[in-house]
Structures are given as structure tokens and as C-alpha cells.
Write an enzyme that holds these catalytic residues in place. Sequence first.
Site, PDB file in Angstrom:
ATOM      1  N   LEU A  99     -35.066  -9.597 -15.992  1.00 13.05           N
ATOM      2  CA  LEU A  99     -35.171 -11.018 -16.312  1.00 13.05           C
ATOM      3  C   LEU A  99     -36.433 -11.616 -15.703  1.00 13.05           C
ATOM      4  CD1 LEU A  99     -31.504 -12.263 -15.716  1.00 13.05           C
ATOM      5  CD2 LEU A  99     -32.577 -11.629 -17.881  1.00 13.05           C
ATOM      6  N   CYS A 116     -25.612   5.866  26.787  1.00 13.10           N
ATOM      7  CA  CYS A 116     -24.944   6.105  28.061  1.00 13.10           C
ATOM      8  C   CYS A 116     -23.840   7.121  27.788  1.00 13.10           C
ATOM      9  CB  CYS A 116     -24.340   4.804  28.613  1.00 13.10           C
ATOM     10  SG  CYS A 116     -23.261   5.073  30.038  1.00 13.10           S
ATOM     11  N   ASP A 156       0.832  -1.201   0.000  1.00 10.42           N
ATOM     12  CA  ASP A 156       0.000   0.000   0.000  1.00 10.42           C
ATOM     13  C   ASP A 156       0.870   1.255   0.000  1.00 10.42           C
ATOM     14  OD1 ASP A 156      -2.208  -1.583   0.031  1.00 10.42           O
ATOM     15  OD2 ASP A 156      -2.710  -1.257   2.144  1.00 10.42           O
ATOM     16  N   LYS A 160     -34.120 -18.199  -8.876  1.00  9.11           N
ATOM     17  CA  LYS A 160     -34.003 -17.594  -7.550  1.00  9.11           C
ATOM     18  C   LYS A 160     -34.023 -18.679  -6.473  1.00  9.11           C
ATOM     19  CE  LYS A 160     -34.291 -13.623  -6.857  1.00  9.11           C
ATOM     20  NZ  LYS A 160     -35.352 -12.627  -6.951  1.00  9.11           N
ATOM     21  N   LYS A 206     -26.138 -14.819  -9.668  1.00  8.35           N
ATOM     22  CA  LYS A 206     -27.006 -13.634  -9.694  1.00  8.35           C
ATOM     23  C   LYS A 206     -26.659 -12.770  -8.481  1.00  8.35           C
ATOM     24  CE  LYS A 206     -31.770 -12.067 -10.039  1.00  8.35           C
ATOM     25  NZ  LYS A 206     -31.616 -11.088  -8.945  1.00  8.35           N
ATOM     26  N   GLU A 238     -23.603  -5.301 -11.903  1.00 16.22           N
ATOM     27  CA  GLU A 238     -24.275  -5.112 -10.618  1.00 16.22           C
ATOM     28  C   GLU A 238     -23.321  -4.458  -9.629  1.00 16.22           C
ATOM     29  OE1 GLU A 238     -27.494  -6.191  -9.409  1.00 16.22           O
ATOM     30  OE2 GLU A 238     -28.001  -6.509 -11.529  1.00 16.22           O
ATOM     31  N   CYS A 263     -17.693   4.626  31.536  1.00 18.26           N
ATOM     32  CA  CYS A 263     -18.458   3.375  31.489  1.00 18.26           C
ATOM     33  C   CYS A 263     -17.555   2.239  31.012  1.00 18.26           C
ATOM     34  CB  CYS A 263     -19.648   3.527  30.542  1.00 18.26           C
ATOM     35  SG  CYS A 263     -20.612   2.014  30.339  1.00 18.26           S
TER      36      CYS A 263
END
Length: 665
Positions: free
Chosen positions: A84, A425, A34, A313, A114, A173, A430
Site C-alpha cells: 500500500l 552470576c 482446557d 501511518k 493496520k 497479517e 544468589c
Amino acid sequence: MTKAQAKAEIERLRKEINEHNYRYYVLAQPTISDYEFDQLMKRLKNLEVQFPEFITPDSPTQRVGGEPLKEFATVVHEVPMLSLDNTYSYDELREFDERVRKVVPKPSYLVQQKIDGVAVSLRYENYRFVLGATRGDGIRGDDITQNLKTIGSVPLRLRKEIAGFESFEVRGEVYLPRKEFARLNEEREEEGLPVFANPRNAAAGTLKLLDPKQVAARRLDLFVHTVPVRPTQKLVRDTETLEILTELGFKVAPESRLFPDIEQVIRYCQEWEPNRHRLAYDVDGMVVKVDRYSDREELGATEKSPRWAVAFKYPPEEKETVVRRIYVNVGRLGTVTPVAEMDPVFLSGTTVTHSTLHNMDEVERLDIREGDTVVVHKAGEIIPQVLRVVKEKRPKNARKFRMPENCPVCGTRLFKEADEVAWRCVNASCPAQLVARLLHFGSRQAMDIQGLGLKLAEQLVKTGLVRDFADLYELTKEQLVELERMGEKSAENLLRAIEASKARPFSRLLFGLGIRHIGIHAARLLAQHFGSMAALIRADRDEIAQVPGVGPAVAESLKNFLADKENRELLERLKRAGLKLEEAAALGPKPLAGKKFVLTGTLERFSREEATEKILALGGTVSSSVSKKTDFVVVGRDPGSKFDRARALRVKTIDEAEFLKLLGM
């Protein structure tokens, strides 16, 4: 460097960066660190600043830039984006095959996962990304080009120049990876915002944002799967096109397979039904397409759907279980969340016994009670979620849940802000919040305690050495060397860092307390206006809310924090420890009053935070973006795109020497 040399170097850097992006986002096989990648980007940005005439929309530096949009323009699709037809059984898949074979006797089928995301189209001209749009109604969609540019797997310039692909459209998608969905919902819950029901809703909501910088923070991704018009007649099959799309730099829908008959297609769908739960993204079925383009042309389409493709599906995985009790969990930032404890149920590969109910609004919407039978599923295949209560199975002794008045961990009275759904809170000590609060307290913009990392914070809390911020200032070397991986040298360094933090200005301490809505900018404004913690305690909500740049949300959160007895005792202990609860420069002269500054690049004399504090102390304000209302852009070494924008808007730019004169130094 001459212009010709700069142009050549810019082109070389862009090509190299695009290739590394491809290896990182598409192949998941990075070849550099990186840090090395960041250095390449920095070199490119610097050259583009020096030679702005060579900046182009397809440069890797332009993925996120510009001001937020006011609205989305409308795009008319050259080829309608049809939906579809869905099938829900294998017999229905066989019926689809029968219809196909009446026209095409020997079809071959391409099967793809899908992806449960948002359908988009991407237009390329001269091998460059020029337009992205949503499906909309299939005929018209929204122009979301700037938002799609933020997605690392979208090539802004294609890796190769292949004949036929000079100008074409590809569809796919946009989706939110499951781990990002979980992260985003956790953040929204802590912020008291409504959570997303599933990754698809989160992706759709993200693409509707008008600010590309906010879109980039959501970390969307994209798979492409279809070219609506084959780019060249030489391509005979869709599978050939997908291979070329991969060469061009696209992330193509994974696990795409070609089969000669429908029974093999069915076996492949059956194979993926249980395995889809282990994926990093949501898959709600499989798409079955006729592979040959000539066969597709023979089959044609209806008004709404192509006849050559269908979606199979998978049935949603939902199961019933019984809620045994509802309790509250205190999050790391103080959000108090109702949780349902249920009879164990096996769901999407794991046994589920608990489900968050998010907030009281959701509890009331579901009308969920202890003893109820409920239907549960996993949102994004990760987060157990109660979908509904089976009211007809409710026992007579089902008990309603009520939010407790006090924190179950520390006993502090809970608060709910007027415009939010979350209870909180606000006790800075805490135990449920202490590790996260310590990390924030010691962060660079707050008290800057070097060495106070996650592992050490966890040890300090677990051993009981630190029960609040003030305990940090009572630590001894003898106590610290008893901890894991803490030798004498490390202990001495930490104690020196803790001692040095006492010199931080009041604004940094105010930010470090972790009071909701009070970021570093608001903390500086409050410190400059009121001058001390004592004055803030005396001030009422209206006085605080009227400070320019502050507002009622900050005022309410601050007064809730200061109303807590334990928090006030903590402030007294911090004062006795020697921390600054007064802003030394608050009462001084204000020669920069009314002047608006923007900082870009690296300054020699100050860090960005120190320069900001100097400006605020003298009455000026600091913004993160350049506009026509900006008075000065302070330009340091290696300036960013803000320098470019300042020149474009003809805003006055000053170097560090001129800046020091303004500060009176």
C-alpha cells in the site's frame, strides 16, 4: 468399533474441536475448560492412531507435526501481493480522497486497523487450508504452510461450506501479541541471545524457522483482512465478504468500520491514535479502502500499489530524556543486565523511568553514558527502549559504563561464556535467583518436592528460612506452621516430600542445581559417564566436552559452576544432608549400549522419566523423535504419533512386557 463407526466419530470430534478452537481463538469466548478440550483432543488422537487411514492434513491433530523442513519451497502468487501507498498526514488522506472521487464520485470507505505484522496469503481448496505463503517480492514468496498451521486462529477446515468459497485465497497479517513478545524477549535475554527489536521482527523471524514445533512455541496469531479476488459475483462489497469470513471461522481485522466520506474516516483515525496503546497487539496506522468491488475495478492499480486503498501511518512516539545512571540487574536465572535510569518521561500511556540496555554489546553499540540525552520509545508498546544517543547534547562529564566484576547482590565473580553476550552470576544461592532456583530444584523432573510452589518459595526466601537448597533439609515443622496458609498437615506433607527427595538419583540432583545448558538429558549422560560429583569436579573441560551428547557449552557452564566456592560448599552441605552425589548404576553392565530408544504412550510400571533412567543406566540412549536410526519404539497405553511414524518407517515397536525383558526385569 468398525471402520465406519470410527470414521463417523473422528469427523464428529474434528467438527466439535474446530468449533471450540473458533470460540477460543476467534471469539475469545470458550465454552469448555482446557481439561475438557484436552480430553476431546486425546480421544481424537487415539482414534487416529487406531485408524491411521483416516488421518487428514486438516485434522486438528496435525497443527504441529513432522520433521523440520530443510528449506522453504517457492510459491508464485496467482494475484500479486501489492504493497500500500503510505500517508502520514490527514491532508494526504484528503488528497487520496480527491484522486478517488475523480473516478468514483461517491465512494464509501472501509477502515481497518493496520496490524504491524507480516503479510501472508492462505489458500483454501474444497474448504480446507492447503497452502500458506509470505509476500516475498510480491510475485514470489515462501511456502510456510506448516508454520501457519501452528496458529490456532487459522482454520484448517472452514466452519461452514458457503457457495463461492469452495476455493479461494485470503490475506492477512501474522503478528506476535505484546505479552508474548515480552515473554519471548525475557527468555532470550536470560538465554544470552539477542532480543527482538519489536513484535513485527519477532513474528518475521519466527515464520522463517524451519521447525514448526519451534514456531508453535512462539504463539503467533493472525488477522485476515482481504480477499484479493471476490469469491462470487454476488458479493458487492468488501464488508459483505468480511462478514462471511467471520462465519467461516477466520479472525477478521477488528474494529473495521464503514464511512460515507473522508472526514468521518479522519475522525476515526484520530480516535484510534491514543487508544491503540491499550490493544493487545501493535497497530501502526489505519488502512483506508474503497468498499465496493466495482469501484475498485474502476480505480485499478499501479505496478506496485492499488489505487483504491491507502495506509495512514501514525507518527512513532519517541521522546528525549536524560540518563542519570546505569546499573545492573540480576535476573531470576542469573543473567546480569545493564539498565538505564532516566528522568521521568510520559510515553505511550505510562511514565517511563528505566530502560533495559540488554547487554554490553548493546551498551557499546549505542555508546550510551551516564549524563547522555537519549531518544526512547516503547518496543511493542510495552518495553521502554533507548533508540539512540543525542551525541551533540553529551555533557563533558558523561561517564562510560563498565560491567562490574562481581554480582552486586551476592558478590560472586561474574562469568561470560565465549560465544555469548550475557554476563552471569552462577551462584546457586544468589538471593536474586533463589525463588526461581527453588522452584526448579523442587520440580517433578528434578527433586520432585510436592508442595514447594511459588507462594511458599517466596515466603521461605522472604523470611530467611531458606538461603540455599541445603536449608530445605533443615526446615522444621515449628518453622513452617508460622508461615501463611501453612497448617500442621501441610507442614508435615512438605517435610515428608523433602525427606523423600533424598532418594532421587544423582542425575536428578545434577539437573535440579539449575546449571546453565544442563537439561535432564545432559544430566543423565554426565551422571552415567562420570558416576559422581567428585569425578565431575576432578574432570577438566575437555573430558566433559568429549562425552557423547554433551559438548563444549555444557562443559564450560559446568566448570564455571563448580569453580565457585559457595557452590562447592552447597554441594558438601547437600551431601551431609543425605542426598545422592553418586550414580549407583553408573558402573553396572551395559547390555543396551549403542541402542537408541523412543518412548510413546503411558507405561504401567514406570513414569517416562523412570523408563529413560533405566535405559541410560544400561547404556542405551533415548530420543524424542523417531527416525530410521531408532532401534526400538516402546509403546505404552494411548500412544501418540510416534507410533504411527515407527510403523511408517518400519522401526521395531515393543510393548511394555518386551521392554521389561530388555531391562532384565
